[in-house]
Scaffold this motif. Structure first.
Motif, PDB file in Angstrom:
ATOM      1  N   PHE A  97       0.805  -1.211   0.000  1.00 50.85           N
ATOM      2  CA  PHE A  97       0.000   0.000   0.000  1.00 50.85           C
ATOM      3  C   PHE A  97       0.849   1.277   0.000  1.00 50.85           C
ATOM      4  N   ILE A  98       1.791   1.396   0.931  1.00 49.42           N
ATOM      5  CA  ILE A  98       2.612   2.612   0.961  1.00 49.42           C
ATOM      6  C   ILE A  98       3.580   2.639  -0.212  1.00 49.42           C
ATOM      7  N   SER A  99       4.358   1.560  -0.371  1.00 45.80           N
ATOM      8  CA  SER A  99       5.327   1.520  -1.472  1.00 45.80           C
ATOM      9  C   SER A  99       4.629   1.539  -2.828  1.00 45.80           C
ATOM     10  N   MET A 100       3.486   0.873  -2.921  1.00 42.29           N
ATOM     11  CA  MET A 100       2.714   0.896  -4.161  1.00 42.29           C
ATOM     12  C   MET A 100       2.306   2.319  -4.529  1.00 42.29           C
ATOM     13  N   THR A 101       1.783   3.052  -3.550  1.00 45.83           N
ATOM     14  CA  THR A 101       1.358   4.432  -3.788  1.00 45.83           C
ATOM     15  C   THR A 101       2.531   5.306  -4.202  1.00 45.83           C
ATOM     16  N   LEU A 102       3.659   5.139  -3.511  1.00 38.41           N
ATOM     17  CA  LEU A 102       4.850   5.914  -3.856  1.00 38.41           C
ATOM     18  C   LEU A 102       5.350   5.570  -5.254  1.00 38.41           C
ATOM     19  N   SER A 103       5.296   4.294  -5.600  1.00 36.80           N
ATOM     20  CA  SER A 103       5.740   3.861  -6.919  1.00 36.80           C
ATOM     21  C   SER A 103       4.880   4.473  -8.020  1.00 36.80           C
ATOM     22  N   VAL A 104       3.570   4.466  -7.826  1.00 34.39           N
ATOM     23  CA  VAL A 104       2.665   5.083  -8.798  1.00 34.39           C
ATOM     24  C   VAL A 104       2.955   6.581  -8.902  1.00 34.39           C
ATOM     25  N   ALA A 105       3.142   7.240  -7.746  1.00 31.84           N
ATOM     26  CA  ALA A 105       3.374   8.683  -7.733  1.00 31.84           C
ATOM     27  C   ALA A 105       4.676   9.054  -8.442  1.00 31.84           C
ATOM     28  N   LEU A 106       5.750   8.330  -8.156  1.00 29.63           N
ATOM     29  CA  LEU A 106       7.040   8.639  -8.773  1.00 29.63           C
ATOM     30  C   LEU A 106       7.016   8.369 -10.280  1.00 29.63           C
ATOM     31  N   ILE A 128      -0.076   0.859 -14.139  1.00 27.74           N
ATOM     32  CA  ILE A 128       0.202  -0.314 -14.968  1.00 27.74           C
ATOM     33  C   ILE A 128       1.557  -0.918 -14.627  1.00 27.74           C
ATOM     34  N   LEU A 129       2.540  -0.066 -14.378  1.00 28.11           N
ATOM     35  CA  LEU A 129       3.912  -0.538 -14.177  1.00 28.11           C
ATOM     36  C   LEU A 129       4.275  -0.752 -12.717  1.00 28.11           C
ATOM     37  N   ALA A 130       3.429  -0.345 -11.787  1.00 28.08           N
ATOM     38  CA  ALA A 130       3.789  -0.407 -10.363  1.00 28.08           C
ATOM     39  C   ALA A 130       3.781  -1.805  -9.758  1.00 28.08           C
ATOM     40  N   PRO A 131       2.775  -2.663 -10.036  1.00 29.53           N
ATOM     41  CA  PRO A 131       2.721  -3.948  -9.331  1.00 29.53           C
ATOM     42  C   PRO A 131       3.843  -4.893  -9.712  1.00 29.53           C
ATOM     43  N   PHE A 342      14.609   4.117 -14.919  1.00 25.78           N
ATOM     44  CA  PHE A 342      14.158   4.945 -13.791  1.00 25.78           C
ATOM     45  C   PHE A 342      13.325   4.114 -12.817  1.00 25.78           C
ATOM     46  N   LEU A 343      12.500   3.248 -13.351  1.00 24.06           N
ATOM     47  CA  LEU A 343      11.649   2.391 -12.524  1.00 24.06           C
ATOM     48  C   LEU A 343      12.475   1.413 -11.695  1.00 24.06           C
ATOM     49  N   PHE A 344      13.485   0.786 -12.323  1.00 27.62           N
ATOM     50  CA  PHE A 344      14.285  -0.227 -11.640  1.00 27.62           C
ATOM     51  C   PHE A 344      15.292   0.386 -10.662  1.00 27.62           C
ATOM     52  N   ILE A 345      15.919   1.487 -11.072  1.00 27.41           N
ATOM     53  CA  ILE A 345      17.043   2.032 -10.303  1.00 27.41           C
ATOM     54  C   ILE A 345      16.609   3.054  -9.264  1.00 27.41           C
ATOM     55  N   VAL A 346      15.540   3.783  -9.539  1.00 23.35           N
ATOM     56  CA  VAL A 346      15.109   4.850  -8.628  1.00 23.35           C
ATOM     57  C   VAL A 346      13.794   4.506  -7.933  1.00 23.35           C
TER      58      VAL A 346
END
Length: 426
Positions: A97-106, A128-131, A342-346
């Motif tokens: 929930f927290i990391s998922m939300t942050l991942s979507v936001a970033l 789409i790319l967060a989970p 960016f998704l993998f490294i950051v």
């Protein structure tokens, strides 16, 4: 290619993977890497003997990905070594929930500021790319019932939950594409897509899993010699839970995952009510003869796994081959590759670190969880869901290219690093 050639190709591939040839083991190649290499070779990127059009076949691909994710979630849920206890599941809940939300936001911020997408499209792309993926991440999943390895437990339980927790953001992105966000829209989204859909999915999964376990126990008590059809019971539970969730607008993926855990843990509790629970935070390995010290009667969930795991592997083969058949050379753009890196490294490491901040999770575990955020079939499902929902064609084509590149790079990068990193750092 002709039908005969396809049969020969698939048959040879299955035999090769079934024999686990020494060359594949020496090269530390994951099954997904092998399937992807064949798909890319036969697809439009190299030879071009077959091409699968995701835009024209969006509904078919959506169904295939949906079935694969459901099977994988149910299998992952049945392998969970412990029931829902906050002390053991708090890291998972934070990640889902927290990391998922942050991942979507970033990711959405990258889409808006770097890719110049509108906010609705950027949020949808982030969702789409967060989970993380329960289908392709087999090398970092819980291996069997009773596997209490903390890393495998954390990654598997996270993948099981965040396929459901990503859905609200998919719906928010689609809604914002149709109309600008306002207080009324956000309020309705929070009440319906976040609170109601999540809580009702948890309730349906817990109740139906427990109910089936009690029905099975009563059946055994009335006629102990009657042999149940474990495969039908497991598949039936998936259908009942997912269908019920769809009827009441609950998140079916989350409901199926929870139902599998509920079934397995209810069976154990009913068969051995005084058994102690093993904590994955304390024990990292289970002795090979552990079951002999504390025997439990055969369970439906155990028998069901024998049938569903081959189905999961077969669905992985089909979908990854199709993935290779969807990718063109011009899909590889700076926009797509840049977002993937960016998704993998950051995004993944930062969202994991912030999500687990103050949780007491060991840093080494956080580091490995932050790297092994495998993207795969779940992202394909959400993509096809959005396309079938009515995503504008131009945006759909760009999202298809970006998502395919992200998934392919995830299969390659994570597939090549999983065994070396696991042997060195874990």
């Amino acid at each position: 290619m002709s039908t005969a050639v396809w049969f020969i190709l698939i048959g040879a591939l299955l035999v090769t993977m079934g024999l686990r040839t020494s060359i594949l083991q020496r090269l530390n190649l994951t099954p997904s890497l092998v399937y992807l290499a064949i798909g890319l070779t036969l697809g439009p990127s190299i030879i071009g003997v077959f091409h699968f059009n995701p835009l024209k076949q969006a509904h078919l691909l959506e169904i295939l990905a949906e079935l694969a994710v459901l099977l994988s979630l149910f299998i992952a849920g049945m392998k969970m070594p412990i029931p829902f206890q906050w002390r053991e599941w708090r890291a998972t809940v934070r990640l889902a929930f927290i990391s998922m939300t942050l991942s979507v936001a970033l990711t959405a911020a990258f889409g808006y500021y770097v890719l110049s997408l509108p906010w609705g499209a950027a949020i949808l792309l982030g969702a789409i790319l967060a989970p993380t993926d329960p289908v392709l991440a087999t090398d970092v999943q819980v291996r069997h019932m009773g596997d209490t390895d903390p890393l495998r437990f954390t990654l598997t339980s996270e993948a099981g939950m965040n396929d459901g927790s990503a859905f609200p953001f998919v719906m928010l992105g689609l809604a914002m594409l149709g109309a600008p966000a306002d207080v009324e829209m956000i309020g309705g989204w929070i009440l319906k897509d976040v609170l109601w859909s999540t809580a009702s999915a948890l309730a349906v999964g817990l109740a139906m899993g427990r109910l089936l376990a009690e029905v099975i126990q009563k059946q055994h008590l009335h006629n102990a010699e009657n042999r149940l059809l474990d495969d039908f019971l497991g598949l039936g539970l998936i259908g009942l839970v997912y269908g019920a969730c769809l009827l009441i607008d609950a998140w079916g993926f989350l409901g199926v995952f929870v139902a599998a855990i509920s079934l397995r843990q209810s069976e154990l509790k009913l068969a051995r009510p005084n058994a102690s629970i093993i904590s994955p935070r304390i024990i990292t390995t289970v002795p090979a003869d552990a079951e002999n010290h504390n025997p439990v009667p055969s369970q439906v969930s155990e028998g069901s796994l024998l049938f569903k795991e081959p189905l999961e592997r077969l669905s992985e083969l089909v979908l990854v081959l199709l993935l290779g058949g969807m990718l063109f050379l011009d899909s590889w753009s700076f926009r797509a590759v840049g977002l993937a890196l960016f998704l993998f490294i950051v995004v993944r490491p930062v969202s994991v670190f912030l999500g687990l901040l103050g949780s007491g999770t060991p840093f080494r575990l956080q580091m490995l969880v932050g790297w092994f955020g495998v993207r795969g079939i779940g992202s394909l499902y959400y993509l096809m869901f959005a396309v079938a929902f009515g995503l504008p064609e131009g945006l759909a084509l760009e999202f298809i290219h970006i998502t395919l590149v992200v998934v392919v790079l995830s299969i390659i990068i994570h597939g090549l690093t999983v065994k070396p990193m696991m042997s060195k750092w874990w």
